[in-house]
Design a protein around this motif. Structure first.
Motif, PDB file in Angstrom:
ATOM      1  N   GLU A  11       0.829  -1.215   0.000  1.00  0.00           N
ATOM      2  CA  GLU A  11       0.000   0.000   0.000  1.00  0.00           C
ATOM      3  C   GLU A  11       0.860   1.262   0.000  1.00  0.00           C
ATOM      4  N   PHE A  14       2.243   1.670  -3.443  1.00  0.00           N
ATOM      5  CA  PHE A  14       1.198   2.179  -4.339  1.00  0.00           C
ATOM      6  C   PHE A  14       1.121   3.705  -4.239  1.00  0.00           C
ATOM      7  N   ARG A  18       2.035   6.458  -7.464  1.00  0.00           N
ATOM      8  CA  ARG A  18       1.116   7.470  -8.007  1.00  0.00           C
ATOM      9  C   ARG A  18       1.839   8.721  -8.489  1.00  0.00           C
ATOM     10  N   TYR A  43      -0.145  -3.130  -8.547  1.00  0.00           N
ATOM     11  CA  TYR A  43      -0.487  -1.728  -8.795  1.00  0.00           C
ATOM     12  C   TYR A  43      -1.037  -1.548 -10.209  1.00  0.00           C
ATOM     13  N   ARG A  46      -4.643  -2.558 -10.830  1.00  0.00           N
ATOM     14  CA  ARG A  46      -5.692  -1.671 -10.331  1.00  0.00           C
ATOM     15  C   ARG A  46      -5.640  -0.264 -10.916  1.00  0.00           C
ATOM     16  N   ASN A  47      -4.534   0.094 -11.542  1.00  0.00           N
ATOM     17  CA  ASN A  47      -4.335   1.495 -11.948  1.00  0.00           C
ATOM     18  C   ASN A  47      -3.629   1.633 -13.284  1.00  0.00           C
ATOM     19  N   GLN A  49      -3.150   3.436 -15.953  1.00  0.00           N
ATOM     20  CA  GLN A  49      -3.392   4.748 -16.535  1.00  0.00           C
ATOM     21  C   GLN A  49      -2.320   5.008 -17.583  1.00  0.00           C
ATOM     22  N   GLU A  74      -8.396  -4.419 -13.668  1.00  0.00           N
ATOM     23  CA  GLU A  74      -9.647  -3.763 -13.307  1.00  0.00           C
ATOM     24  C   GLU A  74      -9.857  -2.414 -13.990  1.00  0.00           C
ATOM     25  N   VAL A  75      -8.771  -1.693 -14.282  1.00  0.00           N
ATOM     26  CA  VAL A  75      -8.871  -0.334 -14.815  1.00  0.00           C
ATOM     27  C   VAL A  75      -7.870  -0.146 -15.952  1.00  0.00           C
ATOM     28  N   CYS A  77      -6.943   2.973 -18.959  1.00  0.00           N
ATOM     29  CA  CYS A  77      -7.222   4.257 -19.600  1.00  0.00           C
ATOM     30  C   CYS A  77      -6.263   4.417 -20.773  1.00  0.00           C
ATOM     31  N   SER A 106     -13.423  -0.449 -15.275  1.00  0.00           N
ATOM     32  CA  SER A 106     -13.373   0.892 -15.841  1.00  0.00           C
ATOM     33  C   SER A 106     -12.490   0.893 -17.078  1.00  0.00           C
TER      34      SER A 106
END
Length: 120
Positions: A11, A14, A18, A43, A46-47, A49, A74-75, A77, A106
């Motif tokens: 955590e 993570f 970011r 990481y 879940r992210n 991007q 999960e995500v 972009c 997403s």
């Protein structure tokens, strides 16, 4: 008892991640060690991007990571702005399709100029 950097919880990593671009994450942490690869995969799962991910790191992600985590991702972009051209094309050329991402919650697109890319 001495604490090493590897003892930090995922955590906390993570939170650090970011502040880094996707390119920086792959360059800095991908081949560090098995523990860090596991944290990085968690990481990314879940992210994911990709708005500022340039073509070469994006291709590296698709070749080296996506096949391992696509079923739990999960995500995502995607972007096609000037810095990261044709992500969606590369994604499709490497044989990926969205129906393989069964846990995707997403999916976002930014700067996609042709709707034809989304219909394939």
């Amino acid at each position: 008892m001495a604490t090493t950097i590897q003892d930090l919880p995922a955590e906390l990593w993570f939170m650090v991640f970011r502040y880094l671009s996707f390119d920086e994450l792959l360059t800095s942490f991908d081949s560090l060690n098995t523990c860090m690869q596991g944290i990085l995969s968690g990481y990314i799962r879940r992210n994911l991007q990709l708005q500022c991910c340039k073509r070469t790191p994006f291709q590296k992600l698709c070749r080296n990571h996506l096949s391992k985590i696509h079923q739990s991702l999960e995500v995502i972009c995607f972007s096609d702005n000037m810095d990261c051209l044709q992500q969606l094309n590369v994604f499709q050329q490497l044989g990926y399709s969205f129906d393989k991402f069964v846990h995707l919650r997403s999916l976002s697109f930014s700067h996609i100029e042709s709707m034809d890319l989304l219909n394939t």
